[in-house]
Design a protein around this motif. Structure first.
Motif, mmCIF file in Angstrom:
data_model
loop_
_atom_site.group_PDB
_atom_site.id
_atom_site.type_symbol
_atom_site.label_atom_id
_atom_site.label_comp_id
_atom_site.label_asym_id
_atom_site.label_seq_id
_atom_site.Cartn_x
_atom_site.Cartn_y
_atom_site.Cartn_z
ATOM 1 N N LEU A 58 8.830 -0.450 0.605
ATOM 2 C CA LEU A 58 9.368 -1.610 -0.112
ATOM 3 C C LEU A 58 10.175 -2.505 0.819
ATOM 4 C CD1 LEU A 58 10.503 0.250 -3.351
ATOM 5 C CD2 LEU A 58 8.706 -1.488 -3.222
ATOM 6 N N GLY A 59 10.956 -1.882 1.711
ATOM 7 C CA GLY A 59 11.776 -2.658 2.640
ATOM 8 C C GLY A 59 10.946 -3.481 3.607
ATOM 9 N N MET A 60 9.862 -2.908 4.105
ATOM 10 C CA MET A 60 8.999 -3.636 5.031
ATOM 11 C C MET A 60 8.359 -4.849 4.357
ATOM 12 S SD MET A 60 9.140 -2.339 8.052
ATOM 13 C CE MET A 60 7.700 -3.066 8.823
ATOM 14 N N GLU A 61 7.959 -4.697 3.096
ATOM 15 C CA GLU A 61 7.374 -5.834 2.388
ATOM 16 C C GLU A 61 8.445 -6.892 2.114
ATOM 17 O OE1 GLU A 61 4.343 -8.130 0.470
ATOM 18 O OE2 GLU A 61 4.492 -6.691 2.122
ATOM 19 N N ALA A 62 9.652 -6.440 1.794
ATOM 20 C CA ALA A 62 10.751 -7.397 1.595
ATOM 21 C C ALA A 62 11.031 -8.160 2.880
ATOM 22 C CB ALA A 62 12.001 -6.667 1.121
ATOM 23 N N THR B 232 0.863 -1.176 0.000
ATOM 24 C CA THR B 232 0.000 0.000 0.000
ATOM 25 C C THR B 232 0.898 1.224 0.000
ATOM 26 O OG1 THR B 232 -1.703 1.277 1.149
ATOM 27 C CG2 THR B 232 -0.236 -0.061 2.531
ATOM 28 N N LEU B 233 0.617 2.145 -0.878
ATOM 29 C CA LEU B 233 1.435 3.356 -1.015
ATOM 30 C C LEU B 233 0.811 4.546 -0.287
ATOM 31 C CD1 LEU B 233 2.531 3.123 -4.769
ATOM 32 C CD2 LEU B 233 3.550 2.065 -2.740
ATOM 33 N N LYS B 234 -0.121 4.276 0.622
ATOM 34 C CA LYS B 234 -0.826 5.383 1.274
ATOM 35 C C LYS B 234 0.077 6.221 2.172
ATOM 36 C CE LYS B 234 -2.649 2.659 5.189
ATOM 37 N NZ LYS B 234 -3.888 2.205 5.845
ATOM 38 N N ASN B 235 1.215 5.662 2.606
ATOM 39 C CA ASN B 235 2.133 6.425 3.456
ATOM 40 C C ASN B 235 3.335 6.968 2.691
ATOM 41 O OD1 ASN B 235 0.663 5.994 5.904
ATOM 42 N ND2 ASN B 235 1.472 3.907 5.968
ATOM 43 N N VAL B 236 3.331 6.808 1.366
ATOM 44 C CA VAL B 236 4.437 7.324 0.562
ATOM 45 C C VAL B 236 4.142 8.783 0.234
ATOM 46 C CG1 VAL B 236 5.760 7.084 -1.567
ATOM 47 C CG2 VAL B 236 4.943 5.055 -0.360
ATOM 48 N N GLU B 237 4.589 9.653 1.111
ATOM 49 C CA GLU B 237 4.342 11.078 0.963
ATOM 50 C C GLU B 237 5.414 11.842 1.719
ATOM 51 O OE1 GLU B 237 1.262 12.760 3.643
ATOM 52 O OE2 GLU B 237 0.598 10.665 3.799
ATOM 53 N N GLY B 238 5.438 13.129 1.532
ATOM 54 C CA GLY B 238 6.387 13.978 2.241
ATOM 55 C C GLY B 238 6.279 15.394 1.724
ATOM 56 N N ARG C 220 10.675 9.844 -1.204
ATOM 57 C CA ARG C 220 11.485 8.735 -1.691
ATOM 58 C C ARG C 220 11.906 7.835 -0.532
ATOM 59 N NH1 ARG C 220 16.435 10.091 -5.550
ATOM 60 N NH2 ARG C 220 17.063 11.315 -3.726
ATOM 61 N N LYS C 221 12.238 8.430 0.617
ATOM 62 C CA LYS C 221 12.581 7.640 1.803
ATOM 63 C C LYS C 221 11.377 6.810 2.242
ATOM 64 C CE LYS C 221 15.002 9.394 5.230
ATOM 65 N NZ LYS C 221 15.364 10.164 6.462
ATOM 66 N N SER C 222 10.179 7.387 2.182
ATOM 67 C CA SER C 222 8.968 6.656 2.553
ATOM 68 C C SER C 222 8.747 5.460 1.635
ATOM 69 C CB SER C 222 7.741 7.576 2.489
ATOM 70 O OG SER C 222 7.818 8.597 3.458
ATOM 71 N N LEU C 223 9.039 5.638 0.345
ATOM 72 C CA LEU C 223 8.875 4.544 -0.605
ATOM 73 C C LEU C 223 9.884 3.431 -0.311
ATOM 74 C CD1 LEU C 223 7.543 3.283 -3.047
ATOM 75 C CD2 LEU C 223 9.058 4.632 -4.511
ATOM 76 N N LYS C 224 11.112 3.806 0.013
ATOM 77 C CA LYS C 224 12.114 2.796 0.372
ATOM 78 C C LYS C 224 11.661 2.000 1.595
ATOM 79 C CE LYS C 224 16.300 5.013 -1.450
ATOM 80 N NZ LYS C 224 17.659 5.522 -1.138
ATOM 81 N N ALA D 191 19.939 -6.917 0.102
ATOM 82 C CA ALA D 191 20.182 -5.500 -0.162
ATOM 83 C C ALA D 191 18.920 -4.668 0.013
ATOM 84 C CB ALA D 191 20.737 -5.325 -1.571
ATOM 85 N N LEU D 192 17.761 -5.330 -0.078
ATOM 86 C CA LEU D 192 16.481 -4.631 0.100
ATOM 87 C C LEU D 192 16.118 -4.444 1.572
ATOM 88 C CD1 LEU D 192 14.359 -6.604 -2.534
ATOM 89 C CD2 LEU D 192 15.434 -4.369 -2.857
ATOM 90 N N THR D 193 16.791 -5.158 2.457
ATOM 91 C CA THR D 193 16.336 -5.215 3.851
ATOM 92 C C THR D 193 17.305 -4.597 4.859
ATOM 93 O OG1 THR D 193 17.306 -7.419 4.173
ATOM 94 C CG2 THR D 193 15.044 -7.326 3.350
ATOM 95 N N VAL D 194 18.408 -4.030 4.399
ATOM 96 C CA VAL D 194 19.388 -3.439 5.319
ATOM 97 C C VAL D 194 18.858 -2.104 5.837
ATOM 98 C CG1 VAL D 194 21.745 -2.583 5.567
ATOM 99 C CG2 VAL D 194 21.286 -4.545 4.085
ATOM 100 N N VAL D 195 18.963 -1.877 7.142
ATOM 101 C CA VAL D 195 18.493 -0.628 7.745
ATOM 102 C C VAL D 195 19.653 0.123 8.389
ATOM 103 C CG1 VAL D 195 16.176 -1.525 8.166
ATOM 104 C CG2 VAL D 195 17.923 -1.767 9.924
ATOM 105 N N ASP D 196 19.471 1.432 8.538
ATOM 106 C CA ASP D 196 20.492 2.244 9.182
ATOM 107 C C ASP D 196 20.225 2.351 10.681
ATOM 108 O OD1 ASP D 196 18.469 4.130 9.568
ATOM 109 O OD2 ASP D 196 19.075 5.351 7.845
#
Length: 207
Positions: free
Chosen positions: A118-122, A98-104, A111-115, A144-149
């Motif tokens: 995608l990362g949470m689904e991965a 769901t892209l409902k939280n992809v905003e800023g 773009r960070k929200s989209l990452k 590479a999709l799941t690494v967090v800072d």
């Protein structure tokens, strides 16, 4: 006569929650049969707001997913079609976004929200990390999709983010031996927010 009443599902968009928490549900599982009989690789649902699109997307996820609980469809219209259920129910890997939280307020924030989305689904598809059917290189492309800072944000590169859905669908097909079902909800939200805050062209390009 029993005076026990079900609850009204105000704001409930999770099909499984409707079942387990005993909410009223108007049976729309006939949609599944309609989709299968009028087969297309891509389907777009454009009904107005509050028409139950998100709940239907959740219904599709739980029906097709190899991780789904088949019992939640007992007694519903689709369960009467034994042949269709045997062929499709619980047989596919599913990516559900769901892209409902992809905003800023700006493009970088969105773009960070989209990452993160995608990362949470991965993360949810973690079986890929240890799959015996994937090569080490393929597992590394998944990881590479799941690494967090240190702040808990996903740190995949922009190039990796842009290929994230392709990576996941290819790896899921190899792991399960079935093509993945991809569900994207609230696809218009990032574009609407981008238009409001002045970075529409960048977001269109990214999406």
């Amino acid at each position: 006569m029993s005076d026990v009443r079900k609850k009204l599902p105000i704001g409930i968009e999770d099909f499984e929650k409707m079942y387990y928490d005993d909410f009223y549900y108007i049976d729309k599982t006939g949609l599944i049969k309609e989709l299968m009989e009028n087969w297309a690789e891509v389907n777009l649902f454009t009904r107005p707001r509050r028409f139950g699109k998100s709940l239907n997307m959740s219904m599709l996820e739980h029906f097709f997913s190899v991780e789904g609980d088949k019992s939640i469809f007992d007694g519903l219209k689709i369960s009467k079609d034994k042949k269709l259920c045997e062929e499709y129910m619980g047989k596919f890997p599913v990516i559900s976004l769901t892209l409902k939280n992809v905003e800023g307020l700006n493009f970088e924030s969105a773009r960070k929200s989209l990452k993160n989305t995608l990362g949470m689904e991965a993360w949810r598809l973690s079986a890929l990390a240890e799959s015996s059917r994937l090569t080490e290189e393929e597992k590394n492309s998944y990881k590479a999709l799941t690494v967090v800072d240190d702040h808990g944000d996903f740190k995949m590169s922009d190039a990796t983010m842009e290929k994230a859905l392709l990576i996941l669908t290819v790896l899921l097909e190899k792991h399960y031996g079935k093509k993945a079902v991809l569900l994207i909800d609230e696809y218009d939200v990032p574009l609407d927010k981008a238009f409001q805050y002045g970075y529409y062209d960048e977001m269109v390009s990214l999406i």
